[in-house]
Design an enzyme around this catalytic site. Structure first.
Site, PDB file in Angstrom:
ATOM      1  N   SER A   1       0.556  -1.088  -0.014  1.00  0.00           N
ATOM      2  CA  SER A   1      -0.254  -0.120  -0.409  1.00  0.00           C
ATOM      3  C   SER A   1       0.853   1.160  -0.274  1.00  0.00           C
ATOM      4  O   SER A   1       1.782   1.973  -1.269  1.00  0.00           O
ATOM      5  CB  SER A   1      -1.047  -0.438   1.025  1.00  0.00           C
ATOM      6  OG  SER A   1      -1.719   0.981   0.887  1.00  0.00           O
TER       7      SER A   1
ATOM      8  N   GLU B   1      -8.579  -5.186  -4.178  1.00  0.00           N
ATOM      9  CA  GLU B   1      -8.537  -4.295  -3.604  1.00  0.00           C
ATOM     10  C   GLU B   1      -9.450  -3.171  -3.505  1.00  0.00           C
ATOM     11  O   GLU B   1      -9.628  -2.973  -1.396  1.00  0.00           O
ATOM     12  CB  GLU B   1      -7.644  -3.517  -4.454  1.00  0.00           C
ATOM     13  CG  GLU B   1      -6.297  -3.954  -5.201  1.00  0.00           C
ATOM     14  CD  GLU B   1      -5.090  -4.001  -4.190  1.00  0.00           C
ATOM     15  OE1 GLU B   1      -5.687  -3.603  -2.892  1.00  0.00           O
ATOM     16  OE2 GLU B   1      -4.394  -4.882  -4.794  1.00  0.00           O
TER      17      GLU B   1
ATOM     18  N   HIS C   1      -7.833  -5.380  -0.839  1.00  0.00           N
ATOM     19  CA  HIS C   1      -6.312  -4.795  -0.060  1.00  0.00           C
ATOM     20  C   HIS C   1      -5.721  -5.262   1.204  1.00  0.00           C
ATOM     21  O   HIS C   1      -6.950  -5.366   2.556  1.00  0.00           O
ATOM     22  CB  HIS C   1      -7.037  -3.256   0.129  1.00  0.00           C
ATOM     23  CG  HIS C   1      -5.465  -2.347   0.005  1.00  0.00           C
ATOM     24  ND1 HIS C   1      -4.837  -2.302  -0.870  1.00  0.00           N
ATOM     25  CD2 HIS C   1      -4.692  -1.319   0.883  1.00  0.00           C
ATOM     26  CE1 HIS C   1      -3.483  -1.444  -0.477  1.00  0.00           C
ATOM     27  NE2 HIS C   1      -3.967  -1.379   0.946  1.00  0.00           N
TER      28      HIS C   1
END
Length: 511
Positions: free
Chosen positions: A187, A322, A419
């Site tokens: 990330s 995600e 995610h």
């Protein structure tokens, strides 16, 4: 049992835990306070005697995210100003030549820390990799654009470079090889890795890079940095009208700054391009690395397309779903009737066509699911694919791409392969509280074995292949072979290629 290691600044005392030597909270720079605030990191002062390295250093000052995100990702130990420290796990400090992993945590450049129960497992060290995790300045402290400062907007990036320099100078004392360093992150951490690939001062500090769920296209321009600096100053003026600058408020009322930053992040999520400009509105992140100064003169993709990225091996990829976590956890809500308009805004004159393309492989998807797929591509997959294309052209045979597709059962299965769900598999830490919050119970251990072994192999050799996987070919921009990471691993050529083609003449994040 204690263990001593000599660093360039003095001796440190760690502990041996289940056969792994662990050193926590070693400073790599002085506390960034007072005259050192909004300045590049300064090397720590040396010490005499033995410094205990038994407890984690403070995480950087940060607001706590609301709801489940805060429950999962907020640090489990104190935050504080003296936050520039590293932790080291090593299988044998008396060894030499071991590969090294330097992990940069995620958290939107706003929250997170160098320690959580995934990292605490020490799985990479048990697999023969010296592991270093770092804290760096976040939010305003790390990424506020400061006019007339060539480093403005990139103090967090400079912290990461300082930590890599500390590794270069000291890791051999922990059994590691300074010429076998892999910098990795997820990330915001993966995005930081992409920035480091293009940062002149980081060149030569690492041999390999892993960028998980990164959003490298674009980072912020200086004009976007100015917009956010003005916005913060106005918000803080309302909270502290007697003070003239963000710096003054930060020194005297740090709680006001955290409040203003949290509110700013929430407001930017509304994507008001008239107020914030198209770049910030599309990226939905107001504080992140700024391009155009001394630290990052150019965007990583510009550097990549000119063949000037760091000369390193690259493992890069994203998760299939995600953005579903954003809608599933209530971080953002969109009415079904607005989805068509959002597709049209993204692809002017082609919105209905694009919606059909996204729907054709998702026959049971809701309108919001289709929007989540769009935002997954906008925020993560398009930029990562473009960077992989450019890296593979610059350095053929050394780029490997993955797509994580195992659907989590957490939150009633609503988040899918969302995610961060790959993290417990990468760190071989299934069953820990953080892992179960992301994966749900009974996640497949064999998948964790395979993914963790692939990361270990890449860190050691630059090639993630091992006997538990089908042959994972090096990536090229023509056929785009991607390994789908799931219980039934398979190599797919250009997965979702019809969707990616829609973006061929569209900037992924609005720049």
């Amino acid at each position: 049992m204690s263990v001593l290691v000599s660093t360039t600044y003095g001796q440190v005392e760690g502990t041996v835990e289940d056969g792994i030597a662990v050193f926590r909270g070693i400073p790599y720079a002085q506390a960034p306070v007072g005259p050192l605030r909004f300045r590049p990191p300064v090397a720590p002062e040396g010490w005499t005697g033995v410094r205990p390295a038994l407890a984690y250093g403070a995480a950087a000052p940060q607001p706590r995210p609301d709801g489940a995100v805060g429950d999962i990702f907020s640090p489990g130990h104190p935050t504080g100003e003296d936050c520039l420290s590293v932790n080291v796990w090593t299988p044998d400090p008396g060894a030499s030549g071991l590969p090294v992993l330097v992990w940069i945590h995620g958290g939107a450049f706003l929250f997170g820390s160098s320690a959580d129960d995934l990292i605490e497992r020490g799985a990479f060290a048990r697999s023969g990799v010296v592991t270093v995790t770092i804290n760096y300045r976040l939010g305003v402290d790390g990424y506020l654009f400061v006019e007339d400062d060539p480093d403005g907007g990139d103090y967090g990036t400079l912290d990461q470079i300082a930590a890599l320099r500390w590794v270069r100078a000291n890791i051999s004392a922990f059994g590691g090889d300074p010429d076998r360093v892999t910098v990795a992150g997820e990330s915001a951490g993966g995005t930081a890795v992409c920035a480091l690939l293009a940062a002149p001062a980081a060149q030569g500090l690492f041999a390999r890079a892993i960028a998980q769920s990164a959003y490298p296209d674009p980072l912020l321009s200086q004009e976007s940095g100015r917009i956010i600096a003005r916005e913060l100053k106005e918000r803080l003026a309302a909270l502290a009208p007697d003070l003239d600058s963000v710096g003054e408020v930060r020194e005297l009322h740090p709680e006001y700054v955290l409040q203003a930053v949290k509110e700013l992040f929430e407001d930017v999520a509304n994507r008001d391009a008239a107020r914030y400009g198209p770049e910030i509105a599309a990226q939905m992140n107001p504080l992140m690395p700024v391009v155009g100064g001394a630290v990052l003169p150019e965007r990583p993709l510009e550097v990549a397309r000119d063949g000037r990225l760091a000369d390193v091996d690259l493992l890069i990829g994203t998760n299939r779903d995600e953005f579903r976590i954003v809608f599933a956890l209530g971080m953002m809500s969109v009415a079904d009737e607005l989805v068509d308009a959002l597709f049209e805004a993204t692809f002017p004159g082609r919105g209905a066509e694009a919606l059909k393309v996204y729907a054709q492989d998702r026959p049971d998807a809701s309108k919001v699911d289709l929007l989540a797929a769009l935002e997954t591509d906008r925020s993560y997959r398009v930029g990562s694919t473009r960077l992989a294309d450019a890296h593979a052209a610059q350095r053929p045979g050394s780029t490997f791409c993955y797509r994580f597709t195992w659907p989590s059962t957490a939150f009633g299965g609503a988040i899918g392969a969302a995610h961060s769900v790959e993290l417990p598999f990468v760190f071989d830490a299934l069953g820990t509280p953080m892992a179960e919050a992301l994966t749900g119970p009974d996640a497949p251990q064999r998948l964790a074995d395979d993914i963790h072994r692939a990361w270990v192999a890449f860190i050691g050799t630059g090639d993630p292949n091992h006997a538990g996987l089908p042959e994972w070919p090096a990536y090229d921009g023509d056929t785009r072979p991607v390994l789908e990471l799931s219980p039934d691993h398979r190599v797919v050529a250009n997965p979702g290629g019809d969707e990616l083609a829609l973006w061929s003449d569209t900037a992924a994040s609005g720049a």
